[in-house]
Design a protein around this motif. Structure first.
Motif, mmCIF file in Angstrom:
data_model
loop_
_atom_site.group_PDB
_atom_site.id
_atom_site.type_symbol
_atom_site.label_atom_id
_atom_site.label_comp_id
_atom_site.label_asym_id
_atom_site.label_seq_id
_atom_site.Cartn_x
_atom_site.Cartn_y
_atom_site.Cartn_z
ATOM 1 N N PHE A 7 0.839 -1.193 0.000
ATOM 2 C CA PHE A 7 0.000 0.000 0.000
ATOM 3 C C PHE A 7 0.872 1.240 0.000
ATOM 4 C CE2 PHE A 7 -2.447 -3.320 2.077
ATOM 5 C CZ PHE A 7 -3.479 -3.393 1.157
ATOM 6 N N PRO A 8 0.552 2.159 -0.901
ATOM 7 C CA PRO A 8 1.380 3.358 -1.034
ATOM 8 C C PRO A 8 1.381 4.182 0.259
ATOM 9 C CG PRO A 8 -0.615 3.516 -2.380
ATOM 10 C CD PRO A 8 -0.560 2.132 -1.853
ATOM 11 N N THR A 9 0.255 4.261 0.904
ATOM 12 C CA THR A 9 0.214 5.038 2.121
ATOM 13 C C THR A 9 -0.256 4.139 3.245
ATOM 14 O OG1 THR A 9 -0.588 6.776 0.716
ATOM 15 C CG2 THR A 9 -0.545 7.227 3.067
ATOM 16 N N ARG A 10 0.391 4.243 4.347
ATOM 17 C CA ARG A 10 -0.043 3.395 5.449
ATOM 18 C C ARG A 10 -1.014 4.164 6.325
ATOM 19 N NH1 ARG A 10 5.433 2.088 7.862
ATOM 20 N NH2 ARG A 10 4.746 0.126 8.758
ATOM 21 N N LEU A 11 -1.850 3.382 6.932
ATOM 22 C CA LEU A 11 -2.876 3.970 7.771
ATOM 23 C C LEU A 11 -2.268 4.816 8.877
ATOM 24 C CD1 LEU A 11 -5.885 4.079 8.294
ATOM 25 C CD2 LEU A 11 -5.648 2.048 9.700
ATOM 26 N N SER A 12 -1.168 4.317 9.431
ATOM 27 C CA SER A 12 -0.570 5.042 10.555
ATOM 28 C C SER A 12 -0.088 6.418 10.110
ATOM 29 C CB SER A 12 0.585 4.230 11.133
ATOM 30 O OG SER A 12 1.516 3.938 10.132
ATOM 31 N N ILE A 14 -1.491 8.260 7.869
ATOM 32 C CA ILE A 14 -2.686 9.110 7.810
ATOM 33 C C ILE A 14 -3.058 9.588 9.201
ATOM 34 C CG2 ILE A 14 -5.137 9.133 7.266
ATOM 35 C CD1 ILE A 14 -4.551 7.113 5.073
ATOM 36 N N LEU A 15 -2.993 8.654 10.134
ATOM 37 C CA LEU A 15 -3.386 9.006 11.503
ATOM 38 C C LEU A 15 -2.449 10.060 12.082
ATOM 39 C CD1 LEU A 15 -4.469 5.535 12.891
ATOM 40 C CD2 LEU A 15 -5.915 7.434 12.150
ATOM 41 N N ILE B 183 -6.446 15.695 4.043
ATOM 42 C CA ILE B 183 -6.240 14.249 4.233
ATOM 43 C C ILE B 183 -7.012 13.390 3.251
ATOM 44 C CG2 ILE B 183 -5.542 14.328 6.637
ATOM 45 C CD1 ILE B 183 -8.386 13.517 7.335
ATOM 46 N N ILE B 186 -4.728 11.560 0.674
ATOM 47 C CA ILE B 186 -3.902 10.442 1.130
ATOM 48 C C ILE B 186 -4.755 9.245 1.519
ATOM 49 C CG2 ILE B 186 -1.864 11.772 1.804
ATOM 50 C CD1 ILE B 186 -2.864 11.756 4.648
ATOM 51 N N ILE B 187 -5.983 9.523 1.927
ATOM 52 C CA ILE B 187 -6.873 8.387 2.198
ATOM 53 C C ILE B 187 -7.232 7.704 0.896
ATOM 54 C CG2 ILE B 187 -9.170 7.748 3.009
ATOM 55 C CD1 ILE B 187 -8.896 9.813 5.161
ATOM 56 N N GLU B 189 -5.420 7.457 -1.641
ATOM 57 C CA GLU B 189 -4.289 6.630 -2.029
ATOM 58 C C GLU B 189 -4.378 5.253 -1.380
ATOM 59 O OE1 GLU B 189 -0.086 7.894 -1.712
ATOM 60 O OE2 GLU B 189 -0.951 9.895 -1.996
ATOM 61 N N LEU B 190 -4.868 5.248 -0.156
ATOM 62 C CA LEU B 190 -4.937 3.989 0.594
ATOM 63 C C LEU B 190 -6.104 3.130 0.128
ATOM 64 C CD1 LEU B 190 -3.958 2.256 3.043
ATOM 65 C CD2 LEU B 190 -5.615 3.506 4.412
ATOM 66 N N LEU B 204 -12.272 9.945 10.392
ATOM 67 C CA LEU B 204 -10.954 9.864 11.014
ATOM 68 C C LEU B 204 -10.639 11.149 11.756
ATOM 69 C CD1 LEU B 204 -8.859 7.952 8.354
ATOM 70 C CD2 LEU B 204 -9.855 7.099 10.461
ATOM 71 N N TYR B 219 -6.716 -2.819 6.040
ATOM 72 C CA TYR B 219 -5.426 -2.450 5.474
ATOM 73 C C TYR B 219 -4.340 -2.604 6.527
ATOM 74 C CZ TYR B 219 -8.487 -0.443 2.022
ATOM 75 O OH TYR B 219 -9.454 -0.275 1.081
ATOM 76 N N GLN B 221 -0.960 -2.938 8.529
ATOM 77 C CA GLN B 221 0.355 -2.314 8.351
ATOM 78 C C GLN B 221 1.316 -3.348 7.796
ATOM 79 O OE1 GLN B 221 0.551 1.066 9.746
ATOM 80 N NE2 GLN B 221 -1.630 0.687 9.668
ATOM 81 N N ARG B 222 2.368 -2.868 7.162
ATOM 82 C CA ARG B 222 3.245 -3.808 6.478
ATOM 83 C C ARG B 222 3.873 -4.824 7.444
ATOM 84 N NH1 ARG B 222 6.663 -0.472 2.298
ATOM 85 N NH2 ARG B 222 5.257 1.053 3.155
#
Lengths: 197, 235
Positions: A7-12, A14-15, B183, B186-187, B189-190, B204, B219, B221-222
């Motif tokens: 995923f290009p952007t991670r949720l964290s 964004i937060l 925001i 960027i959302i 993007e996700l 959010l 989604y 985290q990696r």
């Protein structure tokens, strides 16, 4: 789609971004959002809804106003429920007496029958004086009030009055930590405690 | 998959029964539909699965019903959502409509109890409402099966993308709009086009914990990917 997708952007991320935008999370966002929505809804409603002046007499509302008003609510409720109570008690007496007479006349006849057949005393005692007369009492005492009370209550329910009783009494019941609806089961309880419970 | 939403006591279940021919229990008290009921009907060779959501006044607060309804609309991604509104108190009902429109654009508004409104001398200009909301609006009296055919047509138009809707967008204060515009990209993007990024941005910003949890599930985290491989996420 596979799990290998990165995923290009991670949720964290964004937060964190959000955290920076309003650090304390107290833009009073929720209130503001709700306000905006309500205002929009109001303006849309004003544009499309047309409440014609002088609506026909709205009987629903009028009766409602009386039945649930501060002044007349309780008296009219007590009157109505009292009337049903009285109808049940007084009205049930006549059929009750008739039923009792008939059924106990039957008991006398059965006793005579037993005498004719020279039935043993225990038989007469158990079945005629025991089972039959108990049944006769129960039927003659219980059936007429039930036959009056339940149709009346059903009628009130279909008229939509019972929810209004609940509404009237809600405040009182709340003080006792209960809900207005429970007044209904309580008044059922006048008829029979088992049903009320 | 068609979702049926609306305020409590607007006749959602009556509409549901009228469409599906089922006989789910309907009744005049709030909170009747606790679990969601499902049924289906067939129109022009398509099978429509109808989901009767619990009645709610909004999707913002945190009762169980609201969460069920909201999660379904957002993450269940129905092909169309029918919002049943009470013609006699449209304003209150519109609050919910606007909130649903924020989540999904595939909406049909069903102005129910139109007979009751007529009796109370209330007229609702459905054409004007349609123009403002940007989604199909159908007047019905589900009890007497009035307007149901129009409703079915509108549903099929929206569900099959024959009709592109242009939903009304609630504008917030400048501050909030500014934050959203920061925001939202960027959302996007996700989540891509799968979820409504403007709405997610709002939630959010509001620090809606249930939404955050849900997104974490969707989604991961990696670093937590390894453990989640083989999960049901993309099933």
């Amino acid at each position: 789609m596979g799990m290998s997708q990165v995923f290009p952007t991670r949720l964290s991320a964004i937060l964190t971004e959000i955290e920076q935008l309003h650090p304390h999370g107290n833009l009073q966002l929720n209130d503001s959002i709700v306000n905006s929505i309500y205002n929009s809804a109001e303006s849309i409603a004003q544009q499309v809804v047309n409440q014609n002046e002088q609506p026909r007499t709205d009987w629903d509302k009028r009766i409602d106003d009386i039945l649930t008003s501060r002044v007349f609510g309780f008296p009219s409720m007590l009157l109505l429920l009292g009337m049903i109570f009285w109808m049940t008690v007084a009205g049930a007496n006549v059929p009750s007496a008739m039923l009792a007479d008939t059924l106990f006349w039957g008991q006398d006849r059965l006793t005579e029958l037993c005498n004719v057949l020279h039935a043993p005393a225990w038989f007469h005692g158990l079945f005629i004086e025991g089972v039959y007369s108990t049944l006769a009492w129960v039927i003659s005492v219980m059936l007429p009030p039930m036959a009056i009370f339940f149709p009346c209550f059903t009628l009130l329910e279909d008229l939509g009055y019972l929810p209004r009783v609940a509404f009237n009494l809600d405040r009182l019941f709340k003080k006792a930590g209960a809900h207005g609806k429970q007044s209904l089961t309580m008044s059922m309880g006048f008829g029979c405690n088992a049903a009320g419970l | 998959m068609i979702a049926l939403a609306g305020n409590p006591n607007t006749g959602k279940s009556t509409v549901f029964n009228a469409l599906t021919g089922l006989n789910q229990h309907t009744g005049n008290w709030p909170g009747k539909t606790v679990l969601r009921a499902e049924g289906k009907y067939i129109n022009q060779g398509y099978v429509y699965n109808l989901v009767d959501l619990p009645g709610t006044y909004s999707l913002l607060a945190n009762s169980v019903e609201e969460q069920v309804a909201r999660d379904y609309l957002c993450f269940g991604r129905p092909d169309a959502t029918v919002i049943v509104v009470d013609a006699t108190c449209l304003e209150r009902n519109l609050n919910l409509v606007l909130q649903v429109l924020e989540i999904t654009s595939k909406v049909v508004v069903c102005v129910n109890l139109i007979d009751e409104a007529r009796r109370k001398n209330i007229t609702v200009n459905t054409e004007a409402l349609e123009k403002i909301l940007g989604v199909p609006v159908v007047a019905t009296a589900a009890r007497d099966r009035i307007g149901l055919n129009e409703l079915i047509n509108a549903i099929s138009n929206v569900a099959n993308d024959r009709l592109v809707t242009n939903p009304y967008v609630v504008r917030y204060t400048e501050q909030i709009e500014a934050a959203i515009s920061k925001i939202e990209p960027i959302i996007k993007e996700l989540v891509g086009e799968k979820l409504n990024s403007r709405w997610l941005a709002l939630r959010l910003l509001d620090k809606d914990q249930t939404i955050i949890t849900k997104l974490e599930e969707l989604y991961p985290q990696r670093d937590s990917l390894v453990t989640k491989v083989g999960g049901e996420l993309w099933a």
